[in-house]
Design a protein around this motif. Structure first.
Motif, PDB file in Angstrom:
ATOM      1  N   ASP A  58       0.770  -1.355  -0.020  1.00 35.55           N
ATOM      2  CA  ASP A  58       0.093   0.040   0.041  1.00 35.55           C
ATOM      3  C   ASP A  58       0.751   1.327  -0.065  1.00 35.55           C
ATOM      4  O   ASP A  58       0.591   2.167  -0.879  1.00 35.55           O
ATOM      5  CB  ASP A  58      -0.759   0.128   1.344  1.00 35.55           C
ATOM      6  CG  ASP A  58      -2.097  -1.052   1.351  1.00 35.55           C
ATOM      7  OD1 ASP A  58      -3.156  -0.709   1.061  1.00 35.55           O
ATOM      8  OD2 ASP A  58      -1.536  -2.130   1.812  1.00 35.55           O
ATOM      9  N   GLU A  81      -5.131   7.591   1.182  1.00 32.57           N
ATOM     10  CA  GLU A  81      -5.419   6.833   2.245  1.00 32.57           C
ATOM     11  C   GLU A  81      -4.428   6.839   3.261  1.00 32.57           C
ATOM     12  O   GLU A  81      -4.582   7.220   4.456  1.00 32.57           O
ATOM     13  CB  GLU A  81      -5.947   5.426   1.952  1.00 32.57           C
ATOM     14  CG  GLU A  81      -6.404   4.697   3.030  1.00 32.57           C
ATOM     15  CD  GLU A  81      -7.025   3.344   2.816  1.00 32.57           C
ATOM     16  OE1 GLU A  81      -7.133   2.886   1.583  1.00 32.57           O
ATOM     17  OE2 GLU A  81      -7.213   2.948   4.072  1.00 32.57           O
ATOM     18  N   GLU A  82      -3.030   6.462   3.001  1.00 35.02           N
ATOM     19  CA  GLU A  82      -2.149   6.216   3.906  1.00 35.02           C
ATOM     20  C   GLU A  82      -1.389   7.495   4.505  1.00 35.02           C
ATOM     21  O   GLU A  82      -1.168   7.341   5.642  1.00 35.02           O
ATOM     22  CB  GLU A  82      -1.077   5.265   3.349  1.00 35.02           C
ATOM     23  CG  GLU A  82      -1.679   3.897   2.786  1.00 35.02           C
ATOM     24  CD  GLU A  82      -2.679   3.121   3.734  1.00 35.02           C
ATOM     25  OE1 GLU A  82      -2.530   3.404   5.039  1.00 35.02           O
ATOM     26  OE2 GLU A  82      -3.184   2.611   3.073  1.00 35.02           O
ATOM     27  N   ASP A  97      -6.637   5.991  -3.520  1.00 38.22           N
ATOM     28  CA  ASP A  97      -6.405   4.792  -2.637  1.00 38.22           C
ATOM     29  C   ASP A  97      -5.441   3.839  -3.371  1.00 38.22           C
ATOM     30  O   ASP A  97      -5.687   3.167  -4.533  1.00 38.22           O
ATOM     31  CB  ASP A  97      -7.869   4.161  -2.606  1.00 38.22           C
ATOM     32  CG  ASP A  97      -7.639   2.855  -1.571  1.00 38.22           C
ATOM     33  OD1 ASP A  97      -6.515   2.620  -1.353  1.00 38.22           O
ATOM     34  OD2 ASP A  97      -9.001   2.521  -0.943  1.00 38.22           O
ATOM     35  N   ILE A  99      -4.171   0.814  -2.599  1.00 41.32           N
ATOM     36  CA  ILE A  99      -4.883  -0.691  -2.964  1.00 41.32           C
ATOM     37  C   ILE A  99      -6.211  -0.484  -2.278  1.00 41.32           C
ATOM     38  O   ILE A  99      -6.430  -0.303  -1.068  1.00 41.32           O
ATOM     39  CB  ILE A  99      -4.079  -1.831  -2.235  1.00 41.32           C
ATOM     40  CG1 ILE A  99      -2.579  -1.591  -2.646  1.00 41.32           C
ATOM     41  CG2 ILE A  99      -4.779  -3.181  -2.578  1.00 41.32           C
ATOM     42  CD1 ILE A  99      -1.918  -2.792  -2.049  1.00 41.32           C
ATOM     43  N   ASP A 100      -7.197  -0.543  -3.187  1.00 42.63           N
ATOM     44  CA  ASP A 100      -8.488  -0.794  -2.445  1.00 42.63           C
ATOM     45  C   ASP A 100      -8.710  -2.170  -2.372  1.00 42.63           C
ATOM     46  O   ASP A 100      -8.854  -2.827  -3.410  1.00 42.63           O
ATOM     47  CB  ASP A 100      -9.668   0.127  -3.141  1.00 42.63           C
ATOM     48  CG  ASP A 100     -10.867  -0.098  -2.423  1.00 42.63           C
ATOM     49  OD1 ASP A 100     -10.971   0.387  -1.233  1.00 42.63           O
ATOM     50  OD2 ASP A 100     -11.926  -0.536  -3.067  1.00 42.63           O
ATOM     51  N   THR A 102      -7.118  -4.153   0.325  1.00 37.41           N
ATOM     52  CA  THR A 102      -5.977  -4.651   1.009  1.00 37.41           C
ATOM     53  C   THR A 102      -6.345  -5.871   1.642  1.00 37.41           C
ATOM     54  O   THR A 102      -5.239  -6.822   1.483  1.00 37.41           O
ATOM     55  CB  THR A 102      -5.435  -3.616   2.176  1.00 37.41           C
ATOM     56  OG1 THR A 102      -5.375  -2.394   1.280  1.00 37.41           O
ATOM     57  CG2 THR A 102      -4.125  -4.062   2.402  1.00 37.41           C
TER      58      THR A 102
HETATM   59 CA    CA Z   1      -6.701   1.160   0.569  1.00 39.47          CA
END
Ligand code: CA
Ligand code: IPD
Length: 278
Positions: A58, A81-82, A97, A99-100, A102
């Motif tokens: 991610d 996101e992160e 995002d 990785i949507d 995860t």
């Molecule tokens: Ca994500």
């Protein structure tokens, strides 16, 4: 008049460049993620909260995408996101995002995606969702419709549209935010749909579920407690494919909405009714 035409031309050119960068970023991150996915070891993921995990993949994907965006558009705002928010002087906001899905990624389930939405003055103007394992890229531009292609295989893009199904084999999906309240709302919704409808399931990637609504593969997705990065791109896909996207009170969905109800439009009122049940 002359100045109005000139500024329209600049916006058009800017948007074409934004689209190019978003597509390239999703493809480049996708290529890297597929290698990570091959031998991913689930014990290496970390818990972000009781219900959420994060992996090195991610973080790597998010860094790659942000670097690419910043290189081309240093003044654009970012919400990822992160790493959260990054300020910028322009009216453009990239909602990422990396990785949507995860959890799917970590269990070697190929239903995960990269989601990149771009808003101009709070209106989503571009949505790109790429599911690398299936090599399916879904792209929507405001006012231009929604399309799907397979970048690794090449070939032309195909226009996508929501389904016409109104009853009987209605396929609903759902997911939820990480708060207890969102979880309870989702369980109540699932409970009702499972007992009264044809099917209701959680695919594990909101961006893919929205892309599937836009492609007519399923009829809806409901998410109590939504995160903008999971859905910004998918919202435009559903809208441009002829569907409807609202908050759970039926008001038009915005980046500030708490929940999301996205459907082919035809089953929308039924979904809102189920959500209103005491
Ligand atoms: Ca994500
Ligand atoms: C998750 C997925 C999932 C949904 C979760 C999200 P993530 O996103 O979209 O479908 O049920 O609420 O957090 O964490 O994998 O990017």
């Amino acid at each position: 008049m002359f100045y109005a035409l000139c500024s329209m031309k600049i916006i058009y050119m800017n948007n074409a460049k934004i689209k190019k960068i978003a597509i390239e970023a999703a493809q480049e991150a996708g290529k890297m993620l597929l290698k990570e996915f091959e031998n991913f070891d689930r014990t290496k993921s970390e818990l972000k909260s009781q219900l959420e995990i994060v992996t090195k993949a991610d973080l790597k994907s998010e860094k790659m995408i942000i670097k690419k965006v910043k290189n081309s558009f240093p003044d654009h705002k970012i919400l990822a996101e992160e790493s959260g928010k990054q300020k910028g002087s322009a009216d453009y906001l990239w909602i990422i995002d990396p990785i949507d899905g995860t959890t799917n990624f970590s269990m070697h389930n190929p239903l995960w995606s990269i989601s990149i939405g771009v808003a101009y003055q709070d209106e989503i103007i571009l949505g790109v969702v790429y599911a690398p394992f299936m090599d399916e890229m879904f792209i929507a531009e405001s006012g231009e419709g929604a399309k799907k292609n397979s970048p690794r295989q090449g070939g032309a893009s195909k226009k996508i549209q929501v389904s016409n199904i109104t009853e009987g084999k209605v396929l609903n999906t759902f997911c939820h935010g990480s708060s207890k309240a969102a979880l309870k709302k989702a369980i109540k919704y699932y409970n009702y749909q499972k007992l009264h409808g044809f099917d209701c399931r959680q695919l594990g990637s909101a961006a893919i579920e929205l892309s599937y609504v836009a492609s007519g593969r399923i009829e809806s997705i409901v998410i109590p407690g939504v995160n903008a990065w999971d859905v910004a791109a998918g919202v435009l896909l559903v809208r441009e494919a002829g569907g409807r996207v609202t908050d759970s009170d039926g008001s038009e969905w915005t980046l500030r909405s708490k929940d999301i109800v996205a459907s082919n439009g035809k089953v929308h009122d039924q979904l809102l009714k189920v959500l209103k049940r005491k």
